[in-house]
Design a protein around this motif. Sequence first.
Motif, PDB file in Angstrom:
ATOM      1  N   GLY A  25       0.809  -1.213   0.000  1.00 34.39           N
ATOM      2  CA  GLY A  25       0.000   0.000   0.000  1.00 34.39           C
ATOM      3  C   GLY A  25       0.838   1.257   0.000  1.00 34.39           C
ATOM      4  O   GLY A  25       2.003   1.258  -0.393  1.00 34.39           O
ATOM      5  N   LEU A  26       0.227   2.331   0.466  1.00 32.25           N
ATOM      6  CA  LEU A  26       0.843   3.653   0.519  1.00 32.25           C
ATOM      7  C   LEU A  26       0.826   4.162   1.958  1.00 32.25           C
ATOM      8  O   LEU A  26       0.044   3.687   2.777  1.00 32.25           O
ATOM      9  N   TYR A  27       1.691   5.135   2.242  1.00 36.88           N
ATOM     10  CA  TYR A  27       1.671   5.753   3.552  1.00 36.88           C
ATOM     11  C   TYR A  27       1.928   7.250   3.419  1.00 36.88           C
ATOM     12  O   TYR A  27       2.495   7.719   2.447  1.00 36.88           O
ATOM     13  N   ALA A  28       1.493   7.979   4.432  1.00 35.00           N
ATOM     14  CA  ALA A  28       1.789   9.409   4.555  1.00 35.00           C
ATOM     15  C   ALA A  28       2.274   9.637   5.977  1.00 35.00           C
ATOM     16  O   ALA A  28       1.807   8.980   6.908  1.00 35.00           O
ATOM     17  N   GLY A  29       3.237  10.534   6.121  1.00 35.73           N
ATOM     18  CA  GLY A  29       3.784  10.801   7.444  1.00 35.73           C
ATOM     19  C   GLY A  29       4.100  12.267   7.628  1.00 35.73           C
ATOM     20  O   GLY A  29       4.205  13.031   6.670  1.00 35.73           O
ATOM     21  N   TYR A  30       4.238  12.667   8.904  1.00 30.67           N
ATOM     22  CA  TYR A  30       4.561  14.047   9.244  1.00 30.67           C
ATOM     23  C   TYR A  30       5.568  14.055  10.388  1.00 30.67           C
ATOM     24  O   TYR A  30       5.398  13.367  11.388  1.00 30.67           O
ATOM     25  N   TRP A  31       6.619  14.828  10.227  1.00 34.80           N
ATOM     26  CA  TRP A  31       7.694  14.970  11.196  1.00 34.80           C
ATOM     27  C   TRP A  31       7.262  16.020  12.212  1.00 34.80           C
ATOM     28  O   TRP A  31       7.241  17.206  11.927  1.00 34.80           O
ATOM     29  N   ILE A  32       6.936  15.604  13.435  1.00 32.54           N
ATOM     30  CA  ILE A  32       6.392  16.503  14.454  1.00 32.54           C
ATOM     31  C   ILE A  32       7.495  17.271  15.173  1.00 32.54           C
ATOM     32  O   ILE A  32       7.444  18.493  15.282  1.00 32.54           O
ATOM     33  N   SER A  33       8.485  16.564  15.709  1.00 32.07           N
ATOM     34  CA  SER A  33       9.569  17.201  16.443  1.00 32.07           C
ATOM     35  C   SER A  33      10.807  16.310  16.402  1.00 32.07           C
ATOM     36  O   SER A  33      10.716  15.146  16.013  1.00 32.07           O
ATOM     37  N   ALA A  34      11.945  16.845  16.810  1.00 29.26           N
ATOM     38  CA  ALA A  34      13.192  16.076  16.794  1.00 29.26           C
ATOM     39  C   ALA A  34      14.171  16.642  17.807  1.00 29.26           C
ATOM     40  O   ALA A  34      14.036  17.775  18.254  1.00 29.26           O
ATOM     41  N   THR A  35      15.152  15.822  18.157  1.00 32.25           N
ATOM     42  CA  THR A  35      16.250  16.246  19.033  1.00 32.25           C
ATOM     43  C   THR A  35      17.563  15.907  18.351  1.00 32.25           C
ATOM     44  O   THR A  35      17.656  14.920  17.633  1.00 32.25           O
ATOM     45  N   VAL A  36      18.550  16.735  18.577  1.00 29.50           N
ATOM     46  CA  VAL A  36      19.889  16.510  18.053  1.00 29.50           C
ATOM     47  C   VAL A  36      20.792  16.296  19.260  1.00 29.50           C
ATOM     48  O   VAL A  36      20.828  17.143  20.159  1.00 29.50           O
ATOM     49  N   LYS A  37      21.478  15.130  19.278  1.00 30.21           N
ATOM     50  CA  LYS A  37      22.384  14.899  20.393  1.00 30.21           C
ATOM     51  C   LYS A  37      23.631  14.172  19.925  1.00 30.21           C
ATOM     52  O   LYS A  37      23.616  13.481  18.905  1.00 30.21           O
ATOM     53  N   GLY A  38      24.720  14.363  20.664  1.00 28.09           N
ATOM     54  CA  GLY A  38      25.969  13.719  20.308  1.00 28.09           C
ATOM     55  C   GLY A  38      27.129  14.270  21.108  1.00 28.09           C
ATOM     56  O   GLY A  38      26.939  14.991  22.096  1.00 28.09           O
ATOM     57  N   GLU A  39      28.336  13.921  20.660  1.00 24.69           N
ATOM     58  CA  GLU A  39      29.568  14.379  21.301  1.00 24.69           C
ATOM     59  C   GLU A  39      30.573  14.748  20.229  1.00 24.69           C
ATOM     60  O   GLU A  39      30.573  14.174  19.143  1.00 24.69           O
ATOM     61  N   MET A  40      31.463  15.692  20.568  1.00 21.09           N
ATOM     62  CA  MET A  40      32.543  16.075  19.670  1.00 21.09           C
ATOM     63  C   MET A  40      33.735  16.521  20.506  1.00 21.09           C
ATOM     64  O   MET A  40      33.568  16.846  21.686  1.00 21.09           O
ATOM     65  N   PRO A  41      34.912  16.526  19.917  1.00 19.62           N
ATOM     66  CA  PRO A  41      36.079  16.975  20.681  1.00 19.62           C
ATOM     67  C   PRO A  41      35.869  18.396  21.198  1.00 19.62           C
ATOM     68  O   PRO A  41      35.323  19.248  20.509  1.00 19.62           O
TER      69      PRO A  41
END
Length: 145
Positions: A25-41
Amino acid sequence: NYVQLPLMGHFMFGGKRLKGFLNAGLYAGYWISATVKGEMPNILNIANDGTATSSVYDYENPYSYNEKYTFNNIKDNRFEAGWIGGLGVSYNLSKRYQVFVEGRLLYSFTDQQKNYSINQVPRYNTTSGINAGVMMSLKNFSTKK
């Protein structure tokens, strides 16, 4: 966080208890919210303890971040649509209970970013997954005579 609405056909084949099935079949989606996380020098905290193992960048004490993603209306496409397909097997434990395992593939028709620059490479989501579970029916799973 993402909301998705699939519209699929369910095709079954096989015996009374053990059955194979195909979902398409088919689908539809919506991106509601997001978080960005990680580490760097941590380049702002220069390590200089005089040992041979120390470097200019402090790798032992990295800079960690975990923040809410701010959507950019010029670049981010929060709507997604595509096709969905799945192949699986189910087994009727009793008249009301059924166990199943299914592999699914979702392929997006829409780009995750808006066309905002020249020679931009589109980014389409392709997602695969395995679903397993137990279903309880209000009616019997067994076929009518």
